[in-house]
Design a protein around this motif. Structure first.
Motif, mmCIF file in Angstrom:
data_model
loop_
_atom_site.group_PDB
_atom_site.id
_atom_site.type_symbol
_atom_site.label_atom_id
_atom_site.label_comp_id
_atom_site.label_asym_id
_atom_site.label_seq_id
_atom_site.Cartn_x
_atom_site.Cartn_y
_atom_site.Cartn_z
ATOM 1 N N ARG A 189 4.913 21.573 78.448
ATOM 2 C CA ARG A 189 5.624 20.632 77.753
ATOM 3 C C ARG A 189 6.601 21.420 76.568
ATOM 4 N NH1 ARG A 189 0.738 17.746 77.392
ATOM 5 N NH2 ARG A 189 0.253 18.594 75.278
ATOM 6 N N ALA A 190 5.907 22.393 76.176
ATOM 7 C CA ALA A 190 6.759 23.076 75.280
ATOM 8 C C ALA A 190 8.158 23.919 75.888
ATOM 9 C CB ALA A 190 5.996 24.217 74.344
ATOM 10 N N VAL A 191 7.828 24.575 76.961
ATOM 11 C CA VAL A 191 8.835 25.109 77.701
ATOM 12 C C VAL A 191 9.981 24.052 78.126
ATOM 13 C CG1 VAL A 191 9.524 26.347 79.975
ATOM 14 C CG2 VAL A 191 7.632 26.871 78.733
ATOM 15 N N PHE A 192 9.466 23.166 78.409
ATOM 16 C CA PHE A 192 10.500 21.935 78.965
ATOM 17 C C PHE A 192 11.428 21.426 77.772
ATOM 18 C CE2 PHE A 192 8.806 21.981 83.085
ATOM 19 C CZ PHE A 192 9.612 21.857 83.919
ATOM 20 N N THR A 193 10.689 21.379 76.645
ATOM 21 C CA THR A 193 11.198 20.778 75.410
ATOM 22 C C THR A 193 12.331 21.905 74.664
ATOM 23 O OG1 THR A 193 9.234 19.548 74.687
ATOM 24 C CG2 THR A 193 10.695 20.235 72.803
ATOM 25 N N LYS A 194 11.761 23.236 74.766
ATOM 26 C CA LYS A 194 12.858 24.067 74.125
ATOM 27 C C LYS A 194 13.959 24.445 75.086
ATOM 28 C CE LYS A 194 9.267 26.596 71.588
ATOM 29 N NZ LYS A 194 8.833 27.863 71.328
ATOM 30 N N LEU A 195 13.839 24.240 76.518
ATOM 31 C CA LEU A 195 14.823 24.378 77.156
ATOM 32 C C LEU A 195 15.687 23.184 77.626
ATOM 33 C CD1 LEU A 195 13.388 26.487 80.042
ATOM 34 C CD2 LEU A 195 14.238 27.211 78.009
ATOM 35 N N GLY A 196 15.343 22.104 77.046
ATOM 36 C CA GLY A 196 16.038 20.708 77.219
ATOM 37 C C GLY A 196 16.112 20.117 78.585
#
Length: 216
Positions: A189-196
């Motif tokens: 979830r953090a990866v997708f959030t940070k990468l938009g």
């Protein structure tokens, strides 16, 4: 019923050895051929479930295998295509998994010695999934530019992204990195959030989104 696989490689010993490995693993090898033309003709006539093809084929030994793979995916989208290469060639790998691609893969020939990894890759593309060699993913992740949004990721988030981009499930990511399922979910979830990027249930779209971002 066994998955039906066609093998194309101009090196006789390699293709026959690969065919033997696949047969011993329970696949039905429909043909072993040495040229892209022979592969296209066979697939057109027999419609195997998967075609495994060397990226460099006669006569020029440049991209004939890759071109044959593209042709197969265009003509027979229901047939999985696994491209093998002796070297890490990120441009070709990215072409194989361009946006919207399904049932495609790119694997280094050295992986063939790992029968479990090879058979898993064949089954994955047959089922419409994507396979990206870990070495290719590592090369892409290492090719970061200044001020790339990937710089916002923590070291552990980057580890998760690397394994995720190989097409692995959250369970497989946890097994590889020794993380609990809940911890993996949090990192994803953090990866997708940070990468938009928008997380989707479909694993193919997830891998494509990651690779598309790395490609940019």
């Amino acid at each position: 019923m066994s998955l039906r696989v066609a093998v194309a490689d101009d090196a006789v010993l390699f293709r026959e050895g690969l065919a033997r490995l696949l047969a011993d693993a329970g696949f039905a090898v429909t043909a072993t051929v040495g040229t892209a033309g022979e592969l296209l003709a066979h697939v057109g006539a027999e419609r195997p479930d998967v075609a495994v093809v060397d990226i460099r084929m006669p006569p020029s030994h440049t991209t004939e295998g890759l071109e044959a793979a593209r042709t197969l995916r265009s003509r027979y989208p229901e047939i999985g295509v696994l491209v093998l290469s002796a070297h890490v060639e990120t441009a070709y790998a990215l072409q194989m998994v361009e946006s919207g691609a399904t049932g495609a893969g790119y694997l280094l020939k050295e992986r063939v010695t790992d029968v479990d990894e090879l058979t898993a890759a064949v089954r994955r593309v047959a089922a419409g999934g994507l396979v990206v060699d870990p070495s290719v993913v590592a090369a892409l992740v290492g090719r970061l530019r200044v001020q790339n949004p990937l710089d916002a990721l923590s070291e552990r988030e980057r580890d998760v992204l690397t394994v995720m981009a190989e097409g692995r499930s959250n369970q497989a990511i946890g097994d590889r990195l020794y993380l609990s399922p809940k911890t993996v979910e949090a990192y994803v979830r953090a990866v997708f959030t940070k990468l938009g990027l928008h997380q989707a249930a479909d694993d193919n779209r997830r891998v494509l989104a990651v690779l598309a971002f790395l490609r940019g």
